[in-house]
Design an enzyme around this catalytic site. Structure first.
Site, PDB file in Angstrom:
ATOM      1  N   PRO A 134      -5.240   5.552  22.916  1.00 53.17           N
ATOM      2  CA  PRO A 134      -4.388   5.864  21.994  1.00 53.17           C
ATOM      3  C   PRO A 134      -3.750   7.455  21.644  1.00 53.17           C
ATOM      4  O   PRO A 134      -4.847   8.166  21.804  1.00 53.17           O
ATOM      5  CB  PRO A 134      -4.654   5.246  20.703  1.00 53.17           C
TER       6      PRO A 134
ATOM      7  N   GLY B 232     -13.596  -0.325  30.658  1.00 58.29           N
ATOM      8  CA  GLY B 232     -14.589  -0.930  29.848  1.00 58.29           C
ATOM      9  C   GLY B 232     -15.845  -0.191  29.612  1.00 58.29           C
ATOM     10  O   GLY B 232     -16.124   1.128  30.137  1.00 58.29           O
TER      11      GLY B 232
ATOM     12  N   SER C  29     -14.103  14.162   2.467  1.00 55.53           N
ATOM     13  CA  SER C  29     -15.311  13.173   2.730  1.00 55.53           C
ATOM     14  C   SER C  29     -15.603  13.017   4.289  1.00 55.53           C
ATOM     15  O   SER C  29     -15.918  12.025   4.858  1.00 55.53           O
ATOM     16  CB  SER C  29     -15.091  11.875   2.130  1.00 55.53           C
TER      17      SER C  29
ATOM     18  N   ASP D 215     -10.698  12.959   7.343  1.00 55.79           N
ATOM     19  CA  ASP D 215     -10.824  12.513   6.072  1.00 55.79           C
ATOM     20  C   ASP D 215     -11.029  13.705   4.926  1.00 55.79           C
ATOM     21  O   ASP D 215     -12.377  13.975   4.828  1.00 55.79           O
ATOM     22  CB  ASP D 215     -12.016  11.177   6.091  1.00 55.79           C
TER      23      ASP D 215
ATOM     24  N   HIS E  41     -13.878   6.262  23.718  1.00 57.27           N
ATOM     25  CA  HIS E  41     -13.128   6.960  25.086  1.00 57.27           C
ATOM     26  C   HIS E  41     -13.749   6.055  26.104  1.00 57.27           C
ATOM     27  O   HIS E  41     -12.946   5.955  27.147  1.00 57.27           O
ATOM     28  CB  HIS E  41     -13.287   8.302  24.984  1.00 57.27           C
ATOM     29  N   ASP E  42     -14.989   5.600  26.052  1.00 59.52           N
ATOM     30  CA  ASP E  42     -15.480   5.107  27.248  1.00 59.52           C
ATOM     31  C   ASP E  42     -15.223   3.671  27.460  1.00 59.52           C
ATOM     32  O   ASP E  42     -14.640   3.258  28.581  1.00 59.52           O
ATOM     33  CB  ASP E  42     -17.170   4.869  27.093  1.00 59.52           C
TER      34      ASP E  42
ATOM     35  N   ARG F 261     -16.609   8.737  18.897  1.00 58.88           N
ATOM     36  CA  ARG F 261     -15.553   9.069  19.639  1.00 58.88           C
ATOM     37  C   ARG F 261     -15.576   8.827  21.187  1.00 58.88           C
ATOM     38  O   ARG F 261     -14.932   8.119  21.898  1.00 58.88           O
ATOM     39  CB  ARG F 261     -14.944  10.313  19.280  1.00 58.88           C
TER      40      ARG F 261
ATOM     41  N   HIS G  51     -12.195   7.336  11.698  1.00 59.77           N
ATOM     42  CA  HIS G  51     -11.706   8.738  11.404  1.00 59.77           C
ATOM     43  C   HIS G  51     -12.531   9.045  10.205  1.00 59.77           C
ATOM     44  O   HIS G  51     -12.297  10.221   9.850  1.00 59.77           O
ATOM     45  CB  HIS G  51     -10.279   8.778  11.545  1.00 59.77           C
TER      46      HIS G  51
ATOM     47  N   ASP H 176     -17.184   6.013   4.630  1.00 58.65           N
ATOM     48  CA  ASP H 176     -16.727   5.394   3.607  1.00 58.65           C
ATOM     49  C   ASP H 176     -15.209   5.015   3.826  1.00 58.65           C
ATOM     50  O   ASP H 176     -14.743   5.288   4.764  1.00 58.65           O
ATOM     51  CB  ASP H 176     -16.929   6.266   2.461  1.00 58.65           C
TER      52      ASP H 176
ATOM     53  N   ASN I 279     -10.318  14.013  27.193  1.00 56.44           N
ATOM     54  CA  ASN I 279     -11.775  14.020  26.935  1.00 56.44           C
ATOM     55  C   ASN I 279     -12.323  15.427  27.302  1.00 56.44           C
ATOM     56  O   ASN I 279     -13.680  15.576  26.896  1.00 56.44           O
ATOM     57  CB  ASN I 279     -12.332  13.279  27.979  1.00 56.44           C
TER      58      ASN I 279
ATOM     59  N   ASP J  77     -18.885   1.190  30.453  1.00 55.78           N
ATOM     60  CA  ASP J  77     -19.803   0.995  31.517  1.00 55.78           C
ATOM     61  C   ASP J  77     -20.278   2.432  31.675  1.00 55.78           C
ATOM     62  O   ASP J  77     -20.892   2.809  32.530  1.00 55.78           O
ATOM     63  CB  ASP J  77     -18.883   0.758  32.806  1.00 55.78           C
TER      64      ASP J  77
ATOM     65  N   SER K 103     -18.785   5.229  32.097  1.00 58.19           N
ATOM     66  CA  SER K 103     -18.380   6.142  33.031  1.00 58.19           C
ATOM     67  C   SER K 103     -17.873   7.492  32.605  1.00 58.19           C
ATOM     68  O   SER K 103     -17.646   8.181  33.445  1.00 58.19           O
ATOM     69  CB  SER K 103     -17.116   5.516  33.833  1.00 58.19           C
TER      70      SER K 103
END
Length: 318
Positions: A157, A71, A241, A238, A65-66, A61, A187, A246, A90, A73, A75
């Site tokens: 998103p 991009g 699982s 999920d 998010h980076d 994750r 996910h 998977d 975050n 990098d 950050s």
């Protein structure tokens, strides 16, 4: 013979992606300057994973998010009063200590050579393989960004995004709808805070608010996330699982057990539903596409050559 052709085609495809999206990254970038770099990262992630398996989805994750903010990098790793880490989206990121641990070891082995951005990218791949997902080659050579602002965290998103909005956000980085569905498939080892979906399992009277969900599953979610309970408590995205990479996540979507609204709509939208069905039917197709999509995503806006820097401490600008 068919398998060999498919494998060769995949390798050629990855080479093309690196040329188009990588802007200078390549597989084996540290082969002479720090030949043990990938081994050190993998060993570090494995060690932390042994103590806490939840570190795997956390690192995956964090990498996502980076890359979606200025991009890939590194950050997101920078600390500061108004850095990306402080943005609402975050605040629950985890795994910073893993990156710091790997960086400390790499600075001993190869001072000033391996970027924090590459460490994070490699750690995300290793997190997938540790949870029984497919391994892929990671092109490296990224340099670290110097800018990290909470105000830039505005394109991630949202858990409530409809498909059209998700497509727009992904296409802004030249990621297709197929990439979208594959990457959301990450996910399968992720979790979500109750506060992101309690509006789907309770209405003002305490009953189910979303009739399109599997009504036999709703009571389970209501027990895990009681009304007016701790909104920061987390549950597996999920169900059944959550620790294994998977295709169970896609099966759950088909049963009305997509927990986040943004996941659920991948089954109700005809365009994305067909891709979900394909991945449900073939774990191989999902694993191969996930690897391809990760290579594309991990080369969004990378800094190479003389751009950026190689940070000695991942949380601080040199």
């Amino acid at each position: 013979m068919g398998l060999v052709r498919s494998l060769c085609s995949f390798i050629v495809f990855l080479s093309c992606l690196i040329a188009v999206y990588g802007q200078g990254t390549r597989i084996g970038f540290y082969s002479t300057t720090c030949p043990n770099a990938e081994t050190i990262v993998r060993t570090t992630v494995t060690s932390h994973f042994g103590s806490d398996p939840r570190i795997a989805p956390g690192l995956l994750r964090m990498h996502f998010h980076d890359c979606f903010v200025q991009g890939c990098d590194g950050s997101v790793l920078l600390a500061g009063p108004n850095s990306e880490r402080t943005a609402g989206a975050n605040t629950n990121l985890r795994g910073f200590e893993v990156i710091d641990d790997a960086k400390t070891q790499l600075e001993v082995a190869c001072p000033g050579v391996v970027s924090c951005a590459d460490i994070l990218t490699l750690a995300a791949r290793d997190s997938v393989t540790l949870t029984q997902g497919q391994r892929w080659e990671v092109p490296t050579g990224r340099r670290d960004g110097r800018v990290s602002l909470a105000t830039n965290v505005n394109n991630l998103p949202s858990p409530s995004d409809p498909v059209a909005i998700q497509q727009r956000k992904f296409s802004a980085f030249r990621l297709t709808t197929r990439d979208l569905v594959a990457l959301v498939g990450g996910h399968t080892i992720g979790t979500a805070a109750c506060g992101f979906f309690t509006n789907r399992i309770f209405n003002s009277t305490g009953n189910t608010a979303d009739p399109t969900m599997d009504q036999t599953f709703v009571p389970t979610l209501q027990r895990l996330c009681p009304q007016n309970g701790d909104g920061s408590a987390r549950v597996d995205l999920d169900n059944g699982s959550g620790n294994t990479f998977d295709t169970s996540f896609f099966n759950n979507l088909s049963r009305g057990r997509g927990i986040l609204q943004s996941d659920h709509v991948l089954w109700t939208n005809p365009t994305t539903k067909s891709i979900v069905q394909e991945f449900m039917a073939s774990s191989s197709n999902f694993n191969v596409q996930f690897a391809r999509s990760m290579v594309k995503m991990s080369n969004i806006g990378v800094k190479t050559g003389r751009s950026g820097e190689i940070r000695r401490v991942c949380s601080a600008v040199n």
